[in-house]
Design a protein around this motif. Structure first.
Motif, mmCIF file in Angstrom:
data_model
loop_
_atom_site.group_PDB
_atom_site.id
_atom_site.type_symbol
_atom_site.label_atom_id
_atom_site.label_comp_id
_atom_site.label_asym_id
_atom_site.label_seq_id
_atom_site.Cartn_x
_atom_site.Cartn_y
_atom_site.Cartn_z
ATOM 1 N N ALA A 1 0.826 -1.207 0.000
ATOM 2 C CA ALA A 1 0.000 0.000 0.000
ATOM 3 C C ALA A 1 0.861 1.257 0.000
ATOM 4 O O ALA A 1 0.554 2.234 -0.695
ATOM 5 C CB ALA A 1 -0.935 -0.003 1.204
ATOM 6 N N ARG A 2 1.940 1.253 0.776
ATOM 7 C CA ARG A 2 2.833 2.415 0.786
ATOM 8 C C ARG A 2 3.426 2.655 -0.588
ATOM 9 O O ARG A 2 3.537 3.802 -1.049
ATOM 10 C CB ARG A 2 3.951 2.209 1.826
ATOM 11 C CG ARG A 2 3.492 2.350 3.273
ATOM 12 C CD ARG A 2 4.671 2.435 4.220
ATOM 13 N NE ARG A 2 5.455 1.202 4.249
ATOM 14 C CZ ARG A 2 5.223 0.190 5.083
ATOM 15 N NH1 ARG A 2 4.227 0.251 5.957
ATOM 16 N NH2 ARG A 2 5.994 -0.890 5.049
ATOM 17 N N ALA A 3 3.795 1.582 -1.268
ATOM 18 C CA ALA A 3 4.367 1.720 -2.615
ATOM 19 C C ALA A 3 3.334 2.263 -3.591
ATOM 20 O O ALA A 3 3.633 3.155 -4.404
ATOM 21 C CB ALA A 3 4.907 0.378 -3.088
ATOM 22 N N ALA A 4 2.110 1.754 -3.540
ATOM 23 C CA ALA A 4 1.053 2.224 -4.439
ATOM 24 C C ALA A 4 0.731 3.685 -4.183
ATOM 25 O O ALA A 4 0.486 4.463 -5.122
ATOM 26 C CB ALA A 4 -0.203 1.368 -4.266
ATOM 27 N N PHE A 5 0.747 4.086 -2.922
ATOM 28 C CA PHE A 5 0.492 5.477 -2.558
ATOM 29 C C PHE A 5 1.573 6.391 -3.114
ATOM 30 O O PHE A 5 1.284 7.409 -3.757
ATOM 31 C CB PHE A 5 0.430 5.601 -1.031
ATOM 32 C CG PHE A 5 0.116 6.991 -0.537
ATOM 33 C CD1 PHE A 5 -1.193 7.344 -0.228
ATOM 34 C CD2 PHE A 5 1.116 7.936 -0.365
ATOM 35 C CE1 PHE A 5 -1.496 8.620 0.224
ATOM 36 C CE2 PHE A 5 0.823 9.208 0.090
ATOM 37 C CZ PHE A 5 -0.482 9.557 0.382
ATOM 38 N N ASP A 6 2.821 6.020 -2.903
ATOM 39 C CA ASP A 6 3.938 6.874 -3.319
ATOM 40 C C ASP A 6 4.064 6.961 -4.835
ATOM 41 O O ASP A 6 4.399 8.023 -5.384
ATOM 42 C CB ASP A 6 5.251 6.348 -2.733
ATOM 43 C CG ASP A 6 5.324 6.501 -1.223
ATOM 44 O OD1 ASP A 6 4.559 7.314 -0.661
ATOM 45 O OD2 ASP A 6 6.134 5.777 -0.593
ATOM 46 N N GLU A 7 3.788 5.864 -5.523
ATOM 47 C CA GLU A 7 4.022 5.808 -6.963
ATOM 48 C C GLU A 7 2.889 6.409 -7.781
ATOM 49 O O GLU A 7 3.117 6.920 -8.884
ATOM 50 C CB GLU A 7 4.249 4.352 -7.387
ATOM 51 C CG GLU A 7 5.535 3.753 -6.822
ATOM 52 C CD GLU A 7 5.617 2.243 -7.024
ATOM 53 O OE1 GLU A 7 4.740 1.700 -7.756
ATOM 54 O OE2 GLU A 7 6.527 1.612 -6.455
ATOM 55 N N GLU A 8 1.654 6.362 -7.260
ATOM 56 C CA GLU A 8 0.542 6.828 -8.090
ATOM 57 C C GLU A 8 -0.619 7.370 -7.268
ATOM 58 O O GLU A 8 -0.929 8.567 -7.323
ATOM 59 C CB GLU A 8 0.030 5.682 -8.979
ATOM 60 C CG GLU A 8 -1.122 6.091 -9.892
ATOM 61 C CD GLU A 8 -1.612 4.941 -10.769
ATOM 62 O OE1 GLU A 8 -1.983 5.223 -11.922
ATOM 63 O OE2 GLU A 8 -1.644 3.796 -10.281
ATOM 64 N N ILE A 9 -1.264 6.547 -6.479
ATOM 65 C CA ILE A 9 -2.571 6.866 -5.912
ATOM 66 C C ILE A 9 -2.535 8.067 -4.973
ATOM 67 O O ILE A 9 -3.483 8.854 -4.913
ATOM 68 C CB ILE A 9 -3.147 5.620 -5.215
ATOM 69 C CG1 ILE A 9 -3.452 4.545 -6.274
ATOM 70 C CG2 ILE A 9 -4.399 5.964 -4.413
ATOM 71 C CD1 ILE A 9 -3.778 3.188 -5.718
ATOM 72 N N GLY A 10 -1.437 8.232 -4.255
ATOM 73 C CA GLY A 10 -1.333 9.339 -3.317
ATOM 74 C C GLY A 10 -0.909 10.648 -3.945
ATOM 75 O O GLY A 10 -0.862 11.677 -3.262
ATOM 76 N N THR A 11 -0.609 10.645 -5.237
ATOM 77 C CA THR A 11 -0.085 11.849 -5.892
ATOM 78 C C THR A 11 -1.206 12.753 -6.378
ATOM 79 O O THR A 11 -2.276 12.289 -6.788
ATOM 80 C CB THR A 11 0.806 11.477 -7.091
ATOM 81 O OG1 THR A 11 0.000 10.862 -8.105
ATOM 82 C CG2 THR A 11 1.911 10.507 -6.668
ATOM 83 N N ASP A 12 -0.938 14.061 -6.369
ATOM 84 C CA ASP A 12 -1.906 15.012 -6.899
ATOM 85 C C ASP A 12 -2.130 14.811 -8.392
ATOM 86 O O ASP A 12 -3.237 15.039 -8.896
ATOM 87 C CB ASP A 12 -1.425 16.446 -6.641
ATOM 88 C CG ASP A 12 -1.451 16.831 -5.170
ATOM 89 O OD1 ASP A 12 -2.170 16.173 -4.386
ATOM 90 O OD2 ASP A 12 -0.744 17.788 -4.797
ATOM 91 N N ASP A 13 -1.104 14.377 -9.106
ATOM 92 C CA ASP A 13 -1.233 14.160 -10.548
ATOM 93 C C ASP A 13 -2.277 13.091 -10.850
ATOM 94 O O ASP A 13 -3.056 13.225 -11.808
ATOM 95 C CB ASP A 13 0.116 13.752 -11.155
ATOM 96 C CG ASP A 13 1.073 14.921 -11.297
ATOM 97 O OD1 ASP A 13 0.622 16.076 -11.169
ATOM 98 O OD2 ASP A 13 2.274 14.680 -11.519
ATOM 99 N N PHE A 14 -2.295 12.036 -10.067
ATOM 100 C CA PHE A 14 -3.279 10.967 -10.295
ATOM 101 C C PHE A 14 -4.686 11.462 -9.972
ATOM 102 O O PHE A 14 -5.628 11.236 -10.737
ATOM 103 C CB PHE A 14 -2.949 9.742 -9.453
ATOM 104 C CG PHE A 14 -3.982 8.651 -9.558
ATOM 105 C CD1 PHE A 14 -4.088 7.896 -10.706
ATOM 106 C CD2 PHE A 14 -4.852 8.386 -8.501
ATOM 107 C CE1 PHE A 14 -5.050 6.894 -10.820
ATOM 108 C CE2 PHE A 14 -5.809 7.392 -8.602
ATOM 109 C CZ PHE A 14 -5.910 6.643 -9.764
ATOM 110 N N VAL A 15 -4.843 12.141 -8.859
ATOM 111 C CA VAL A 15 -6.168 12.624 -8.464
ATOM 112 C C VAL A 15 -6.709 13.608 -9.494
ATOM 113 O O VAL A 15 -7.902 13.612 -9.824
ATOM 114 C CB VAL A 15 -6.114 13.269 -7.066
ATOM 115 C CG1 VAL A 15 -7.470 13.870 -6.694
ATOM 116 C CG2 VAL A 15 -5.711 12.222 -6.023
ATOM 117 N N ALA A 16 -5.839 14.440 -10.054
ATOM 118 C CA ALA A 16 -6.248 15.438 -11.042
ATOM 119 C C ALA A 16 -6.014 14.954 -12.474
ATOM 120 O O ALA A 16 -5.938 15.768 -13.403
ATOM 121 C CB ALA A 16 -5.504 16.748 -10.802
#
Length: 361
Positions: A236-251
């Protein structure tokens, strides 16, 4: 005959961290590192958009920023929603063989009926309402959505335990067309809560126990409580850091309707709202330069829409409908929930007929 399932509670987490845990559980289930899982999910105040929705179109971003509400993009389709510690999320992640022979629509019905049976143990008359809601007396108390990722099904739901419905109207920009379709004046009149129905909010543990019992009894699950594994936390930490937790993914999808030169059209069908954002090229503006489909629809896998958009680049406008039908004809059955080629064609044709957004819009 029952099937063994893990039962885990991942505790209170920030919204993007919860979605990253979703991805971690999917990945580890695909690898065979964990078994089939039922998970209970708790959110810090979060506004979530579906995988194919336009961020600023769906959410009041200024209100969210002013009130410390996180913005999140889900891995599933569907509409925008607001969650906080007084709401409960639940999810089933399993091999698709658990629902062998069922398409996504049938799986949705079976899971929602099971969850509704569980919620009814609390003293309410909860019922499944197609395409993906659980309601009490016509008012939504739980929304759901799911998708396939390879051989793994991820199916999620939420339960409104105790919430001031007016908050939903502040956080979410509910499209007027969607409200009109349901003959509603505002979003608050569409939903209810367990607290409103029962006179007081039951404990989250009581709600979890009820849902778990409904899923176990009606789907034949043998639930065993376990703790979240370190492998899940690390993934989960890896998925957050690489994509899901990023502003770029959300936007990733944001502001498409306001882009100069874009033609925008909408279609409302049984499967939800589909909006097409079309930019043309060629001497006669007769060819697709790019097309983006947004909305609150469900498709599985979500890659279907992204691949459709890619396949339509440089297609002539006269051949657009045929190209969409040809693309959908190549898809395996069972991945679409109440939506199909005609819905995307209708949105694309509406965009084709629209005037381009002016440069000073």
């Amino acid at each position: 005959m029952t099937r063994p399932f893990r039962l885990i509670d991942t505790g209170l987490r920030e919204g993007r961290a919860n979605i990253a845990m979703d991805q971690a559980i999917i990945s580890l289930r695909q690898q065979g590192a964990i078994g089939d899982t039922v998970r209970f999910i708790h959110f810090q105040p979060s506004a979530l958009v579906g995988r194919h929705q336009d961020l600023s179109l769906e959410l009041n971003l200024d209100y969210c920023a002013q009130h410390g509400i996180g913005t999140v993009r889900r891995m599933t389709g569907g509409g925008a929603l607001y969650l906080d510690p007084q709401q409960l999320g639940w999810a089933i992640t399993c091999d698709r063989s658990v629902f062998s022979g069922c398409d996504l629509g049938e799986i949705t019905r079976r899971i929602c009926e099971a969850a509704a049976a569980g919620l009814s143990k609390l003293g309410i008359d909860a019922r499944y309402r197609p395409r993906n809601d659980i309601e009490v007396d016509g008012r939504k108390i739980s929304g759901t959505g799911g998708f396939f990722d390879g051989n793994v099904l991820m199916f999620q739901g939420t339960v409104l335990v105790d919430l001031d419905p007016a908050t939903i109207g502040q956080v979410l920009n509910i499209p007027k067309a969607k409200l009109a379709k349901r003959d509603l004046d505002d979003a608050a009149s569409r939903v209810t809560t367990l607290a409103a129905l029962l006179g007081e909010a039951p404990s989250l543990q009581a709600v979890q126990d009820a849902i778990a019992a409904g899923l176990a009894e009606n789907l034949g699950l043998d639930l065993t409580a376990e703790s979240v594994s370190e492998a899940e936390e690390a993934e989960a930490r890896a998925a957050f850091d690489e994509e899901i937790g990023t502003d770029d993914f959300v936007a990733e999808i944001d502001g498409a309707s306001r882009e100069a030169g874009m033609r925008v059209g909408h279609h409302i069908g049984a499967g939800g709202i589909v909006s097409a954002h079309l930019r043309l090229e060629g001497a006669g503006n007769d060819r697709v330069r790019e097309i983006l489909f947004t909305g609150d629809y469900f498709v599985a896998p979500t890659r279907i829409v992204f691949d459709l958009e890619s396949s339509l680049r440089r297609v002539t406008l006269d051949g657009l409908a045929d190209a969409i039908r040809a693309y959908f004809a190549t898809l395996p059955p069972g991945g679409l929930l109440s939506i199909g080629a005609d819905d995307f064609i209708a949105a694309a044709e509406a965009a084709r007929a629209a005037q381009p957004v002016p440069a000073d819009a």
